[in-house]
Design a protein around this motif. Structure first.
Motif, short mmCIF file in Angstrom:
data_model
loop_
_atom_site.label_atom_id
_atom_site.label_comp_id
_atom_site.label_asym_id
_atom_site.label_seq_id
_atom_site.Cartn_x
_atom_site.Cartn_y
_atom_site.Cartn_z
N ILE A 134 8.53 12.55 0.60
CA ILE A 134 8.00 12.51 1.97
C ILE A 134 8.42 13.82 2.63
N GLU A 135 7.44 14.65 2.90
CA GLU A 135 7.69 16.02 3.35
C GLU A 135 8.47 16.08 4.65
N ASN A 136 8.20 15.15 5.57
CA ASN A 136 8.81 15.25 6.90
C ASN A 136 9.96 14.26 7.12
N VAL A 137 10.47 13.68 6.03
CA VAL A 137 11.67 12.82 6.11
C VAL A 137 12.63 13.26 5.01
N SER A 138 13.72 13.86 5.38
CA SER A 138 14.66 14.43 4.41
C SER A 138 15.22 13.36 3.47
N GLY A 139 15.15 13.64 2.18
CA GLY A 139 15.73 12.75 1.19
C GLY A 139 14.97 11.46 0.94
N ALA A 140 13.75 11.36 1.46
CA ALA A 140 12.97 10.13 1.34
C ALA A 140 11.77 10.34 0.43
N TYR A 141 11.31 9.23 -0.16
CA TYR A 141 10.17 9.25 -1.06
C TYR A 141 9.22 8.11 -0.69
N ALA A 142 7.96 8.26 -1.08
CA ALA A 142 6.96 7.22 -0.83
C ALA A 142 6.53 6.60 -2.15
N ASP A 143 6.35 5.28 -2.12
CA ASP A 143 5.84 4.53 -3.26
C ASP A 143 4.74 3.62 -2.73
N GLY A 144 4.00 3.00 -3.64
CA GLY A 144 2.97 2.05 -3.24
C GLY A 144 1.64 2.34 -3.90
N TYR A 145 0.70 1.45 -3.66
CA TYR A 145 -0.61 1.58 -4.30
C TYR A 145 -1.31 2.86 -3.86
N VAL B 93 2.48 15.37 -1.87
CA VAL B 93 3.64 15.00 -1.06
C VAL B 93 3.12 14.11 0.06
N ALA B 94 3.94 13.17 0.48
CA ALA B 94 3.55 12.29 1.58
C ALA B 94 3.97 12.92 2.90
N VAL B 95 3.17 12.65 3.93
CA VAL B 95 3.52 13.01 5.30
C VAL B 95 3.50 11.71 6.10
N LYS B 96 4.66 11.30 6.57
CA LYS B 96 4.78 10.02 7.26
C LYS B 96 4.28 10.13 8.69
N SER B 97 3.45 9.14 9.09
CA SER B 97 2.85 9.17 10.42
C SER B 97 2.48 7.77 10.84
N ASP B 98 2.42 7.51 12.15
CA ASP B 98 1.86 6.26 12.63
C ASP B 98 0.42 6.15 12.15
N PHE B 99 0.01 4.95 11.80
CA PHE B 99 -1.33 4.76 11.26
C PHE B 99 -2.40 5.26 12.23
N TYR C 274 0.83 -1.21 0.00
CA TYR C 274 0.00 0.00 0.00
C TYR C 274 0.86 1.26 0.00
N ASN C 275 1.87 1.27 0.84
CA ASN C 275 2.77 2.42 0.88
C ASN C 275 4.06 2.03 1.57
N TRP C 276 5.17 2.56 1.08
CA TRP C 276 6.45 2.29 1.70
C TRP C 276 7.43 3.41 1.36
N GLN C 277 8.56 3.42 2.04
CA GLN C 277 9.56 4.49 1.89
C GLN C 277 10.74 3.99 1.07
N VAL C 278 11.22 4.86 0.17
CA VAL C 278 12.42 4.56 -0.62
C VAL C 278 13.34 5.78 -0.57
N SER C 279 14.58 5.57 -0.98
CA SER C 279 15.57 6.66 -0.93
C SER C 279 15.81 7.30 -2.28
N GLU C 280 15.25 6.70 -3.35
CA GLU C 280 15.47 7.24 -4.68
C GLU C 280 14.15 7.64 -5.33
N GLU C 281 14.16 8.77 -6.00
CA GLU C 281 12.98 9.26 -6.70
C GLU C 281 12.77 8.48 -8.00
#
Length: 305
Positions: free
Chosen positions: A92-103, A120-126, A78-85
């Motif tokens: 991911i707005e609140n994680v420097s240098g990170a990107y989100a991928d997934g359905y 832009v993604a904002v990473k948070s606990d579900f 559904y969603n996960w974090q990667v380091s390459e665009e």
């Protein structure tokens, strides 16, 4: 995994809505202005202008430019974090240098395009996503989240952009590998993901050790891999990739089925934004069943092991 995936998940505690009050106040102000307008022939233009302003405001999420999409970025596929665009990712707005991928990311991109915004993604606990939505920290949730009666008290939900269900996984050499009924699982230690239907449905299985849920899907999977748990609950759509990554795992072929376990994947926005919700639903409707399956399969292939 509800889930989710989280997914068909039922969160247990939410703050009172904060955004709705402001919107309601705006609505009351406009209605109050309509009273004197009927008595003043020169106020028709004013009333029309006020209506246009209210309509424009109600049709905008956040700043109208950047769509802040709340998600865990830890719930593949559904969603996960990667380091390459890549063409599939959003920052991911609140994680420097990170990107989100997934359905969820692919669905969010479709929605953002329909709204004329950049996602832009904002990473948070579900479990914190609905609160973040209503505190204005994010504009929309796309996170393998399903609508439930409880959640609908705190947010408005879109139509589903894919549907999942809950199955159970064990090891091939487990004494529970041949289980087909809930009764066959007597004595098993069963784990699901915290704050989701994956954990909630375990209560439907009698005479099992309902383990403290894992915070993330990888935690749950590792509990089975390490032998800490005997059985885990898991996303039906995600099983093929899981079994590919863990060839000693097997899906239980159950004749007993969980009640209420079908998990639609719905976007959520703060309540009271009907114009926006319609635009979101219109965007979702443009994704055909074949396109949804293709998006899912591609995410399954890209997701981290």
């Amino acid at each position: 995994m509800t889930t989710p995936q989280h997914h068909g998940v039922s969160r247990r505690s939410f703050l009172k809505l904060s955004g709705l009050t402001a919107l309601s106040v705006g609505g009351m102000t406009f209605l109050a202005a309509c009273g004197p307008a009927a008595q003043d022939g020169g106020s028709a233009a004013t009333t029309s202008a006020a209506s246009g302003t209210a309509s424009a405001a109600s049709a905008t999420l956040g700043d109208g430019k950047t769509l802040r999409v709340g998600m865990e970025a830890a719930y593949a596929p559904y969603n996960w974090q990667v380091s390459e665009e890549s063409e599939y990712t959003i920052p991911i707005e609140n994680v420097s240098g990170a990107y989100a991928d997934g359905y969820d990311v692919q669905a969010a991109k479709v929605i953002a395009k329909a709204l004329g915004m950049e996602p832009v993604a904002v990473k948070s606990d579900f479990g914190a996503l609905i609160d973040a939505l209503n505190n204005g920290q994010i504009d929309i949730v796309c996170a393998g989240m399903s609508t439930t009666d409880e959640r609908k008290q705190s947010a408005d939900f879109s139509d589903s952009y894919i549907d999942d269900d809950i199955v159970m996984i064990t090891k091939k050499d487990s004494k529970f590998a041949s289980a087909t009924t809930f009764a066959d699982l007597k004595g098993a230690s069963v784990m699901g993901q915290a704050d989701t239907m994956y954990d909630d449905v375990i209560a439907q299985i009698p005479d099992v050790n309902h383990m403290t849920p894992g915070k993330t899907v990888p935690t749950v999977v590792e509990s089975l891999n390490s032998g800490t748990s005997d059985v885990i609950t898991y996303s039906m759509l995600s099983v093929p990739k899981l079994l590919e990554s863990y060839p000693d795992f097997v899906e239980l072929q159950m004749s007993d089925k969980f009640e209420g376990s079908v998990m639609p994947d719905n976007a959520a926005i703060a309540k009271g934004q009907d114009d926006i919700l319609k635009k979101i639903n219109d965007a979702i409707a443009t994704i055909s069943a074949d396109e949804r399956q293709q998006m899912w399969n591609e995410c399954m292939d890209r997701q981290p092991a």
